[in-house]
Design an enzyme around this catalytic site. Structure first.
Site, PDB file in Angstrom:
ATOM      1  N   LYS A 102      79.610  28.473  65.940  1.00 44.87           N
ATOM      2  CA  LYS A 102      78.982  27.148  65.974  1.00 44.87           C
ATOM      3  C   LYS A 102      79.924  26.052  65.504  1.00 44.87           C
ATOM      4  CE  LYS A 102      74.229  28.846  65.468  1.00 44.87           C
ATOM      5  NZ  LYS A 102      74.393  30.282  65.193  1.00 44.87           N
ATOM      6  N   SER A 110      78.141  33.494  63.714  1.00 45.16           N
ATOM      7  CA  SER A 110      77.768  32.081  63.749  1.00 45.16           C
ATOM      8  C   SER A 110      78.894  31.125  63.393  1.00 45.16           C
ATOM      9  CB  SER A 110      76.565  31.828  62.826  1.00 45.16           C
ATOM     10  OG  SER A 110      75.374  32.254  63.448  1.00 45.16           O
ATOM     11  N   SER A 139      71.721  27.382  60.769  1.00 40.81           N
ATOM     12  CA  SER A 139      72.492  28.073  61.803  1.00 40.81           C
ATOM     13  C   SER A 139      71.595  28.436  62.982  1.00 40.81           C
ATOM     14  CB  SER A 139      73.147  29.335  61.230  1.00 40.81           C
ATOM     15  OG  SER A 139      74.184  29.787  62.063  1.00 40.81           O
ATOM     16  N   LYS A 192      80.963  26.839  57.033  1.00 45.08           N
ATOM     17  CA  LYS A 192      79.986  27.576  57.827  1.00 45.08           C
ATOM     18  C   LYS A 192      79.963  29.049  57.454  1.00 45.08           C
ATOM     19  CE  LYS A 192      76.937  27.620  61.154  1.00 45.08           C
ATOM     20  NZ  LYS A 192      76.270  28.741  60.469  1.00 45.08           N
TER      21      LYS A 192
END
Length: 453
Positions: free
Chosen positions: A71, A68, A128, A230
């Site tokens: 992203k 993720s 997420s 993140k």
């Protein structure tokens, strides 16, 4: 009972103090040692955000699955369009059947419904959400392939030399890879290029309807001065985290990839911050470290031709494969409930034609998806690029445990005037490791042979 003399007591006290100090040091650095030992997925880097100097590096340029962390690039492209006025925070983003069908974690929007761009952003930086990432990717790029083209073009513009994207969410794809250094560069770019939007990454929680979505980055509440960025997890990648933290004028961006658990990753990140933030430069006002990425007018032209940004994204003909209720309940990013969630394989939407595949950025091995050096295995060969890619994805899914640390790619070659595409997995440390993988694949009735790239 014999009593200790004052001299013996002094010696004992000195010995106990020494043991205590050594224990404290061992505790402080244990996660760094553990992370470095016998973990083929591990990589890390710490960069001084004021000078660009690398303060710590371990496997920083090795190819890794970003999960993720992908992203971050999706959000970069969203912020870019907000800054240019091509998107508004209130712009409604429709969810196609394919986007709505993405596995958890997700926002849970039904096909045909829409949410605002700002809701998309909040759901991505906190929960997420895979469905949100897919929906905004289709909305901007017209399709996942179209958005991946933009992601890869932007990665090259930013100097991310060891990165290739296939989707907007980071769900498993054997060809999607990056490195700790590249992701640190992206983290720096997000903060420098979009200071007006960067504060989204420090959001602790977000409420949509009756859902309260807590940020997966638990260090936001644990480490003073952290403002993002993140987290990411898949079974193949391990637990990943990109962090930005400041102390006065000192600021660093740090990346940890391949953690065995979320806690181990967090502890290692906290150690790196504690050790290297005091060593960062205290100067400020030095200007951008990364050149401002210029808009690619060709990209905008291709988007307009494929699907105007205001138009609903197309719905792929094939939906993601159905999963059992137990499997569907497992998150694709970590949650407080489970430190080692199970991620189900991701079904890539099928392009409508062979031309659509060949039009995508880097569908075959190029400088962005070059074959890793060393030993590799070949499992198939096809004269059709789409079929080769499908075989690559299927093999990676069917043999995920065997190929967890390998990187999939395709290699074109000419024979009799026809272009064929070899389907390979590389990155094996030795000939015996490649042979062992082939042996395990053959037990699954997957043809295989080892080669030296």
């Amino acid at each position: 009972m014999r009593q200790a003399s004052p001299a013996n007591l002094n010696n004992l006290s000195f010995l106990q103090l020494g043991v205590a100090l050594l224990t404290a040091i061992a505790i402080g650095f244990s996660s760094i040692a553990e992370a470095s030992a016998a973990n083929s997925r591990y990589a890390a880097i710490v960069i001084d955000a004021n000078t660009g100097k690398t303060l710590f590096s371990a496997n920083a340029d090795a190819a890794r699955f970003p999960a993720s962390l992908t992203k971050m690039m999706t959000l970069y492209l969203v912020f870019e369009r907000l800054a240019s006025g091509k998107l508004q925070k209130t712009t409604q983003v429709p969810f196609s059947q394919y986007a709505a069908g993405q596995p958890p974690t997700k926002l849970g929007i039904k096909a045909g419904q829409s949410v605002s761009v700002e809701t998309i952003i909040y759901s991505m930086v906190t929960k997420s959400a895979n469905d949100s990432a897919t929906a905004i990717g289709e909305f901007i790029g017209g399709s996942q392939a179209g958005f991946a083209r933009l992601m890869n073009a932007k990665a090259r513009a930013l100097g991310m030399t060891n990165t290739h994207f296939e989707n907007a969410s980071g769900l498993p794809d054997p060809q999607q890879h990056s490195s700790a250094r590249d992701l640190a560069l992206l983290g720096l770019a997000l903060r420098e290029h979009f200071p007006q939007y960067y504060p989204y990454f420090s959001t602790h929680s977000f409420t949509y309807g009756r859902q309260r979505m807590a940020n997966h980055n638990h260090l936001l509440s644990r480490v003073k001065g952290m403002d993002g960025i993140k987290t990411g997890y898949t079974r193949a990648s391990g637990f990943n985290l990109v962090s930005s933290v400041a102390d006065g004028n000192r600021r660093i961006v740090a990346v940890v990839m391949g953690g065995q658990t979320a806690r181990a990753r967090d502890d290692h990140m906290a150690d790196l911050i504690a050790n290297y933030l005091p060593k960062a430069s205290g100067r400020s006002g030095g200007g951008d470290l990364i050149a401002k990425a210029k808009e690619d007018k060709a990209d905008d032209t291709r988007i307009a031709a494929a699907a105007p940004i205001a138009a609903p994204a197309p719905t792929p003909e094939r939906r993601p494969e159905k999963k059992s209720k137990a499997a569907a309940a497992q998150p694709a990013d970590e949650t407080k409930a489970a430190e080692e969630p199970v991620v189900q394989a991701y079904a890539e939407p099928v392009p409508q034609s062979k031309a659509a595949v060949l039009d995508a950025v880097d569908p075959i091995a190029t400088s962005a998806t070059k074959a890793p050096s060393g030993w590799a295995i070949q499992v198939a060969s096809s004269p059709d690029a789409q079929q080769a890619k499908s075989l690559l994805t299927k093999t990676g899914k069917d043999a995920s445990s065997i190929l967890a640390d390998a990187r999939g790619y395709t290699v074109p070659f000419e024979k009799g005037g026809v272009t064929y595409y070899r389907v390979r997995f590389g990155g094996f440390a030795s000939k015996s490791a490649a042979w062992d993988a082939c042996g395990a694949l053959k037990k699954k009735k997957i043809a295989c042979y080892a080669i030296l790239e």
